[in-house]
Scaffold this active site. Structure first.
Site, PDB file in Angstrom:
ATOM      1  N   HIS A  14       0.876  -1.188   0.000  1.00 49.00           N
ATOM      2  CA  HIS A  14       0.000   0.000   0.000  1.00 49.00           C
ATOM      3  C   HIS A  14       0.906   1.228   0.000  1.00 49.00           C
ATOM      4  CE1 HIS A  14      -3.838   2.142   1.476  1.00 49.00           C
ATOM      5  NE2 HIS A  14      -2.956   3.074   1.132  1.00 49.00           N
ATOM      6  N   HIS A  16       1.607   5.358  -1.648  1.00 54.40           N
ATOM      7  CA  HIS A  16       1.267   6.557  -2.420  1.00 54.40           C
ATOM      8  C   HIS A  16       2.552   7.167  -2.975  1.00 54.40           C
ATOM      9  CE1 HIS A  16      -2.940   6.790  -0.974  1.00 54.40           C
ATOM     10  NE2 HIS A  16      -2.434   6.274   0.132  1.00 54.40           N
ATOM     11  N   LYS A 100      -9.074  -0.655  -6.177  1.00 57.37           N
ATOM     12  CA  LYS A 100      -9.148   0.023  -4.890  1.00 57.37           C
ATOM     13  C   LYS A 100     -10.538   0.616  -4.676  1.00 57.37           C
ATOM     14  CE  LYS A 100      -7.884   1.818  -0.991  1.00 57.37           C
ATOM     15  NZ  LYS A 100      -6.636   2.507  -0.671  1.00 57.37           N
ATOM     16  N   HIS A 137     -10.494   0.632   1.523  1.00 59.18           N
ATOM     17  CA  HIS A 137     -10.341   1.626   2.587  1.00 59.18           C
ATOM     18  C   HIS A 137     -11.584   1.493   3.466  1.00 59.18           C
ATOM     19  CE1 HIS A 137      -9.016   5.627   4.268  1.00 59.18           C
ATOM     20  NE2 HIS A 137     -10.240   5.501   4.752  1.00 59.18           N
ATOM     21  N   HIS A 175      -4.727  -1.000   5.772  1.00 62.26           N
ATOM     22  CA  HIS A 175      -4.364  -0.192   6.938  1.00 62.26           C
ATOM     23  C   HIS A 175      -5.364  -0.322   8.090  1.00 62.26           C
ATOM     24  CE1 HIS A 175      -7.189   2.438   4.966  1.00 62.26           C
ATOM     25  NE2 HIS A 175      -6.316   3.015   4.169  1.00 62.26           N
ATOM     26  N   ASP A 248       1.169   2.537   3.599  1.00 58.35           N
ATOM     27  CA  ASP A 248       0.337   3.720   3.377  1.00 58.35           C
ATOM     28  C   ASP A 248       1.177   4.981   3.472  1.00 58.35           C
ATOM     29  OD1 ASP A 248      -1.933   5.185   2.796  1.00 58.35           O
ATOM     30  OD2 ASP A 248      -2.715   5.175   4.842  1.00 58.35           O
TER      31      ASP A 248
END
Length: 346
Positions: A14, A16, A100, A137, A175, A248
């Site tokens: 995960h 970004h 996602k 999420h 997460h 994350d």
């Protein structure tokens, strides 16, 4: 006395990376230690088609320093207009490894997410048919639900009914932040797993709020009570295959973090492996670190483990990690665990 631990090169399930100048600045922080990463699709505009995922992958690879080896594992952003056949084609090509799900409004750049889950059922059914994982999420966004309860409510109201309605759907609870999430992740056999971040193993909500607001500890899902942090530690160090690392890691410039309505996210790419070694050693579970960081994720995603290795070394003197990563847009502050760390990647 020097202590060392050699493990299979880890993956981040995960991550970004953003785009443009930010991508070029932060990508080396991950590629230095990790062989692969699941790349989040919440750009502006989001990555919603296979063609867009391919273009984003090309931009990531063009930003990768020539002396680094790294494979971006691409995802699609699920919307109510997502075409099941485009998803299937992107998966069949080998490009897309997951889809996602963002409930609309749940986190950064999630405005295009799902509001009516009935509208995405054809996509979910196609994903169950072809074995493509759904990364979730897991928070409801109802304004009447307290932010500290949104994960637990999501499991009861959304995730469990969604899984029951779509047999065979493979789900990653991303997460997780609660004891309830850790327990539920064990309930689905080989079709259900959960990622746990580095920072949720280290901070609870007191770290954000006690002694003044600490914007660099603010993330979504927000850190919870200490009993939940302890439950996550037990889960991560358990050796159970349903838990694996998803940092994350989320870069935001200080200018965007330090304001009246600051951005959510902790940037942990730089020091995650050292911090995990500290946590796992503290809990007497260094022998479980390789499973959590390097083996359980590939097993769930049905990909080979990385061929290489990394060696973590514990030294007498504390390690000095950079406080910030410089980018053309401004500095990005590296997560500070609040304690001395003696582990580093050799």
């Amino acid at each position: 006395m020097t202590q060392s631990l050699t493990i299979t090169r880890p993956d981040d399930w995960h991550l970004h990376l953003r785009d443009g100048d930010m991508l070029r600045a932060v990508l080396p922080e991950t590629a230095r230690h990790f062989g692969r990463a699941i790349i989040m699709p919440n750009l502006v505009p989001p990555v919603v088609t296979g063609e867009q995922a391919g273009a984003y992958r090309d931009r990531i690879l063009s930003a990768l320093p020539e002396d680094m080896m790294f494979e971006p594992l691409m995802t699609l952003y699920l919307t109510e207009d997502t075409d099941p056949e485009d998803v299937a084609a992107a998966h069949a090509s080998g490009l897309v490894k997951a889809v996602k799900l963002y409930p609309a409004g749940a986190t950064t750049n999630s405005a295009s997410g799902v509001r009516d889950f009935d509208k995405v059922r054809p996509v979910l059914e196609k994903m169950a048919e072809i074995g493509l994982p759904l990364c979730v999420h897991g928070e409801v966004t109802d304004p009447e639900i307290d932010i500290f309860d949104r994960e637990e409510v999501f499991i009861d109201r959304v995730l469990d009914p969604l899984r029951q309605a779509t047999p065979g759907l493979r789900v990653v609870m991303e997460h997780i932040t609660t004891a309830q999430g850790a327990v539920y992740a064990q309930s689905g056999g080989s079709d259900l797993a959960a990622t746990i971040t580095t920072h949720h193993l280290i901070i609870n909500r007191n770290h954000i709020l006690v002694g003044g607001i600490k914007p660099h500890y603010y993330c979504l899902p927000v850190a919870k009570r200490e009993n939940h942090r302890q439950a996550l530690r037990i889960a991560a160090t358990s050796g159970l295959p349903c838990y694996f690392l998803g940092t994350d890691s989320a870069p935001h410039t200080d200018a965007n973090k330090l304001q009246a309505c600051g951005c959510a996210g902790c940037f942990t790419a730089t020091n995650t492996m050292a911090l995990l070694a500290h946590v796992f050693e503290e809990d007497g579970a260094l022998d479980k670190l390789e499973g959590f960081a390097s083996k359980n994720g590939p097993a769930f995603y049905r990909v080979p483990e990385n061929p290489g290795q990394i060696t973590l070394v514990k030294q007498d003197a504390p390690v000095a990690f950079p406080e910030q990563i410089k980018t053309p847009d401004g500095p990005v502050t590296v997560f500070d665990p609040g304690f001395a760390v003696h582990w580093t990647v050799a």
